[in-house]
Enzyme design. Structure first.
Site, PDB file in Angstrom:
ATOM      1  N   LYS A 196      -7.957 -42.105  24.242  1.00 54.40           N
ATOM      2  CA  LYS A 196      -7.236 -41.527  25.385  1.00 54.40           C
ATOM      3  C   LYS A 196      -7.344 -40.003  25.376  1.00 54.40           C
ATOM      4  O   LYS A 196      -7.532 -39.379  26.423  1.00 54.40           O
ATOM      5  CB  LYS A 196      -5.758 -41.947  25.348  1.00 54.40           C
ATOM      6  CG  LYS A 196      -5.541 -43.400  25.748  1.00 54.40           C
ATOM      7  CD  LYS A 196      -4.138 -43.877  25.435  1.00 54.40           C
ATOM      8  CE  LYS A 196      -4.051 -45.386  25.571  1.00 54.40           C
ATOM      9  NZ  LYS A 196      -2.819 -45.961  25.020  1.00 54.40           N
ATOM     10  N   GLN A 200       2.967 -45.206  22.425  1.00 55.40           N
ATOM     11  CA  GLN A 200       2.008 -46.245  22.057  1.00 55.40           C
ATOM     12  C   GLN A 200       2.727 -47.442  21.423  1.00 55.40           C
ATOM     13  O   GLN A 200       3.581 -47.271  20.555  1.00 55.40           O
ATOM     14  CB  GLN A 200       0.969 -45.645  21.085  1.00 55.40           C
ATOM     15  CG  GLN A 200      -0.167 -46.580  20.723  1.00 55.40           C
ATOM     16  CD  GLN A 200      -1.079 -46.929  21.895  1.00 55.40           C
ATOM     17  OE1 GLN A 200      -1.300 -46.112  22.782  1.00 55.40           O
ATOM     18  NE2 GLN A 200      -1.585 -48.142  21.909  1.00 55.40           N
ATOM     19  N   ASP A 245       2.310 -45.334  31.835  1.00 54.09           N
ATOM     20  CA  ASP A 245       1.973 -46.716  31.452  1.00 54.09           C
ATOM     21  C   ASP A 245       2.456 -47.705  32.512  1.00 54.09           C
ATOM     22  O   ASP A 245       2.026 -48.860  32.523  1.00 54.09           O
ATOM     23  CB  ASP A 245       2.667 -47.084  30.138  1.00 54.09           C
ATOM     24  CG  ASP A 245       1.756 -46.972  28.926  1.00 54.09           C
ATOM     25  OD1 ASP A 245       0.544 -47.148  29.091  1.00 54.09           O
ATOM     26  OD2 ASP A 245       2.284 -46.737  27.826  1.00 54.09           O
TER      27      ASP A 245
HETATM   28  N1  GUN Z   1      -0.705 -50.818  23.128  1.00 54.33           N
HETATM   29  C1  GUN Z   1      -1.727 -51.589  23.579  1.00 54.33           C
HETATM   30  N2  GUN Z   1      -2.008 -51.304  24.866  1.00 54.33           N
HETATM   31  C2  GUN Z   1      -1.136 -50.338  25.238  1.00 54.33           C
HETATM   32  C3  GUN Z   1      -0.941 -49.620  26.449  1.00 54.33           C
HETATM   33  O1  GUN Z   1      -1.607 -49.815  27.464  1.00 54.33           O
HETATM   34  N3  GUN Z   1       0.049 -48.679  26.425  1.00 54.33           N
HETATM   35  C4  GUN Z   1       0.808 -48.439  25.321  1.00 54.33           C
HETATM   36  N4  GUN Z   1       1.771 -47.509  25.401  1.00 54.33           N
HETATM   37  N5  GUN Z   1       0.654 -49.090  24.185  1.00 54.33           N
HETATM   38  C5  GUN Z   1      -0.323 -50.026  24.147  1.00 54.33           C
END
Ligand code: GUN
Length: 292
Positions: free
Chosen positions: A52, A96, A119
């Protein structure tokens, strides 16, 4: 059979985002700023967050990461969420997942200012999405809609089966595809671990979105000819024949299902790259403050 190239589609979306960010900077508006909060040292989470960061920088989005130890208390994390909510320098942030077991995920998500919830996990964003109002939409389902749109795959009036009912993928995906909207208007069946006679349902599907979390779950005898397959799974399975000793695979038995499909996403290189691109798109949207 057409292989859906998620990398290529994500690159196109990222180029569009980069152009918009450049225009903001030219107009003396600060670049959007995305923050990721990482608690503990889960290796998969570290990989996601690193991707990211890299992708953000590549499109001109400012990126920073708060790395907190696994023993961080819920109060300390909620205090950081409050701090980020109030920091005008930050346009959007994600916490996350998964979080360490002693932290209540719902309490953390609910504390995020929904206008910065890139998200799209906050109940306000989920509720607005259900009502068809402008909102920040969860990145993976949004990325899948973009793939279907890019490949001009019709959803209107089609039978779409979504496998899996997670809050992150299956549930929002089923809602988005059944909305009265472009890339919607489908007849959606949401299947899960308690679904009976699953094969009978999947065999009738024009499009299948597999997000069930089990390696190579969807087999060729479960689908009809010319089906469109979107594979959300990502699993590392032991394979002595490969140099690394493992290979990546999805929720679909790709080799066999591909023989019957009209379109199919590979793993890796299908849905994965789109998720990150959609997160960047949400960050841009949050920075523009267009969502009330
Ligand atoms: N863990 C796995 N996929 C995601 C996601 O799209 N966002 C977040 N915050 N954690 C994750």
């Amino acid at each position: 059979m057409i292989l859906i190239d998620g990398k290529e589609a994500a690159s196109k979306l990222k180029r569009e985002i980069a152009t918009e960010v450049a225009a903001m900077i030219d107009a003396n508006i600060k670049a959007p700023h995305l923050v990721a909060v990482l608690v503990g040292d889960d290796p998969a989470s570290q990989t996601y967050v690193a991707s990211k960061e890299k992708a953000s920088r590549a499109v001109g989005i400012t990126s920073s990461v708060y790395r907190l130890p696994a023993k961080t208390t819920e109060k300390e994390l909620l205090d950081l969420v409050d701090f980020l909510n109030n920091d005008d320098e930050v346009d959007g942030f994600i916490v996350q997942l998964p979080l360490p077991k002693h932290i209540n995920v719902e309490r953390v998500i609910n504390r995020i200012d929904y206008r910065k919830d890139v998200d799209g996990f906050h109940p306000m964003n989920v509720g607005k999405m259900v009502l068809g109002q402008a909102s920040l939409v969860s990145a993976t389902p949004q990325g899948i809609l973009y793939l279907l749109e890019t490949y001009k795959i019709e959803t209107k009036g089609k039978n779409i089966v979504v496998l899996g009912r997670s809050n992150i993928v299956g549930t929002p995906m089923s809602i988005l595809l059944s909305r009265k909207a472009a890339m919607g208007d489908a007849t959606v069946t949401l299947c899960h671990s308690r679904t009976e006679n699953l094969s009978e349902i999947t065999q009738k599907a024009d499009i299948i979105i597999a997000a069930i979390g089990q390696p190579e779950f969807l087999k060729a005898d479960m689908v009809k000819k010319e089906v469109v397959i979107i594979d959300v799974g990502m699993h590392r399975i032991v394979d002595e024949k490969t140099e690394k000793g493992y290979r990546l695979t999805g929720d679909v038995d790709f080799k066999e299902v591909a023989k019957k499909a009209s379109y199919i996403t590979p793993v890796p290189g299908g849905v994965g790259p789109m998720t990150i691109a959609a997160l960047l798109k949400n960050t841009l949207l949050a920075a523009k403050k267009e969502i009330e």
